[in-house]
Design a protein around this motif. Structure first.
Motif, short mmCIF file in Angstrom:
data_model
loop_
_atom_site.label_atom_id
_atom_site.label_comp_id
_atom_site.label_asym_id
_atom_site.label_seq_id
_atom_site.Cartn_x
_atom_site.Cartn_y
_atom_site.Cartn_z
N UNK A 110 -3.52 -13.74 -2.41
CA UNK A 110 -2.95 -12.62 -1.66
C UNK A 110 -1.98 -11.87 -2.58
N UNK A 111 -1.53 -10.70 -2.12
CA UNK A 111 -0.63 -9.91 -2.95
C UNK A 111 0.43 -9.27 -2.07
N UNK A 112 1.65 -9.17 -2.58
CA UNK A 112 2.75 -8.52 -1.88
C UNK A 112 3.61 -7.81 -2.91
N UNK A 113 4.07 -6.58 -2.58
CA UNK A 113 4.85 -5.76 -3.50
C UNK A 113 6.05 -5.16 -2.77
N UNK A 114 7.16 -5.04 -3.49
CA UNK A 114 8.38 -4.44 -2.94
C UNK A 114 8.83 -3.30 -3.84
N UNK A 115 9.01 -2.13 -3.24
CA UNK A 115 9.58 -0.97 -3.93
C UNK A 115 11.00 -0.76 -3.38
N UNK A 129 14.26 -0.76 1.14
CA UNK A 129 13.39 -1.83 0.64
C UNK A 129 12.05 -1.68 1.34
N UNK A 130 11.02 -1.30 0.61
CA UNK A 130 9.72 -0.94 1.17
C UNK A 130 8.71 -2.02 0.81
N UNK A 131 8.03 -2.55 1.81
CA UNK A 131 7.20 -3.73 1.64
C UNK A 131 5.74 -3.37 1.89
N UNK A 132 4.86 -3.82 1.04
CA UNK A 132 3.42 -3.66 1.24
C UNK A 132 2.72 -4.93 0.79
N UNK A 133 1.53 -5.18 1.31
CA UNK A 133 0.82 -6.38 0.90
C UNK A 133 -0.42 -6.62 1.73
N UNK A 134 -1.24 -7.56 1.27
CA UNK A 134 -2.47 -7.91 1.97
C UNK A 134 -2.80 -9.37 1.72
N UNK A 135 -3.32 -10.03 2.76
CA UNK A 135 -3.84 -11.37 2.59
C UNK A 135 -5.19 -11.33 1.88
N UNK A 136 -5.76 -12.48 1.64
CA UNK A 136 -7.03 -12.54 0.91
C UNK A 136 -8.22 -12.74 1.84
N UNK A 137 -8.05 -12.43 3.13
CA UNK A 137 -9.14 -12.59 4.08
C UNK A 137 -9.46 -14.03 4.41
N UNK A 138 -8.55 -14.94 4.06
CA UNK A 138 -8.74 -16.38 4.28
C UNK A 138 -9.92 -16.92 3.50
N UNK A 139 -10.25 -16.27 2.39
CA UNK A 139 -11.39 -16.69 1.56
C UNK A 139 -10.91 -16.95 0.14
#
Length: 366
Positions: free
Chosen positions: A293-298, A277-287
């Motif tokens: 924000x986005x998060x994805x699972x492969x 289960x591989x996790x990636x993602x990023x916040x929105x810079x608090x703006x």
């Protein structure tokens, strides 16, 4: 050897073909489970402030009695000697109904970006990256992983417990452990930018004899009057190169966030007897102006066959749900850690609000 080379070439394409393998009903249902918006029933741990308030949680694990372990980096303080703690990783023990958070401190280990807690013989062992090197004030490029008994109040430098060397030319090592299926998995990066995963029998890794290897590392400069130094260190470790892996694969890192693996920052991984289960993602810079924000699972097989490709996790981009639960009014929800536990998938979320510089740790359970 030919079999291993074949496994490591599975991801030459940007998006490998779907795996032809039987998977559990839970894994088949993940697209629908993860697409749901955020609601109160998903939240297991909410709004927890850790020791370094401006740092996010890095990873976590959950053990049989529901105790949670969370890793966090120390305060950076612009890397001012005597004030910065960027060389420290804290591992906190969070027990249900307990107001205190015992912790141990691991210095010069690395980033703590994926931890695993193994229960064995009444002891809980924290698996974590170790023997990192200082890069721009932070500690990266770990060349080993360590299995350290959790002892509240303890402190280790560089490595501790049992330490495992992986392979020349591989760095940013991160461990995942599935004791029930006798698996030790290592995530790693290579100089060409690819991201690899290799799996070993946990019992075979623990049975390896100790050996001494020499590595060049840079560390120091965080304490007043102390200078950064680069030295060759002798490390006592167990050499995983002596073992035959039971599987492995490489994945290319991409740039197109709409379609490429790890076009968002890598945020951890986990394994069970059949899947990764591989996790990636990023916040929105608090703006808020940056959108959600986005998060994805492969999800892959242990040999890299694709079961699910970059499934979006609806909770992280659910601006209204995050606001309604009081987690963030800006949409900042950064992916931080993933665990498969039985028929549940646990995900870490770092949140922040506009009026507060502090980050908070949260856990979701699907």
């Amino acid at each position: 050897m030919k079999r291993l080379l074949l496994l490591l070439c599975l991801s030459a394409a940007v998006r490998p073909a779907a795996a032809q393998t039987a998977v559990s009903g839970f894994v088949r249902s993940l697209p629908e489970r993860l697409a749901r918006p955020l609601d109160d029933t998903l939240v297991v741990l909410r709004d927890l402030e850790l020791l370094a308030p401006r740092r996010v949680m890095q990873s976590f694990d959950v053990v049989s009695d529901s105790t949670i372990y969370i890793s966090q980096l120390g305060a950076f303080e612009n890397h001012v000697p005597g004030r910065t703690r960027s060389h420290e990783v804290y591992v906190f023990e969070v027990r249900p109904g307990c107001d205190t958070m015992p912790r141990m401190t691991l210095r010069y280990f690395g980033h703590g970006a994926n931890i695993a807690v193994e229960e064995c013989g009444g002891t809980r062992y924290v698996w974590i990256d170790s023997n990192a090197t200082r890069v721009g004030g932070e500690y990266w490029q770990s060349c080993t992983v360590s299995r350290v008994p959790f002892r509240a109040g303890s402190c280790c430098d560089h490595d501790g417990g049992e330490t495992f060397y992986f392979d020349d030319g591989c760095f940013n090592l991160l461990p995942a452990v599935d004791r029930a299926h006798d698996l030790l998995s290592i995530s790693y990066r290579k100089a060409d930018g690819t991201h690899g995963f290799r799996h070993f029998r946990l019992s075979e890794a623990l049975a390896l004899p100790d050996t001494v290897l020499r590595v060049v590392r840079t560390w120091g400069g965080e304490r007043s009057g102390e200078c950064e130094r680069t030295e060759e260190r002798a490390i006592r470790c167990r050499d995983l190169r002596r073992l035959t892996p039971v599987g492995g694969f490489l994945m290319p890192h991409g740039e197109d966030t709409a379609r490429d693996f790890c076009s968002y920052p890598f945020q951890g991984f986990d394994v069970d007897g059949r899947c990764c289960y591989l996790f990636e993602g990023a916040g929105n810079g608090n703006k808020p102006a940056n959108g959600p924000s986005d998060a994805r699972i492969t999800v892959t097989t242990l040999d890299g066959g694709i079961v699910h490709w970059r499934l979006p996790v609806g909770a992280y981009s659910d601006l209204e749900g995050l606001r309604a639960l009081g987690l963030t009014d800006t949409g900042y929800a950064e992916a931080e850690g993933i665990k498969r536990k039985g028929d549940r998938l646990w995900l870490g979320v770092a949140t922040r609000r506009s009026a507060d510089a502090g980050r908070r740790a949260n856990l979701l359970r699907y």
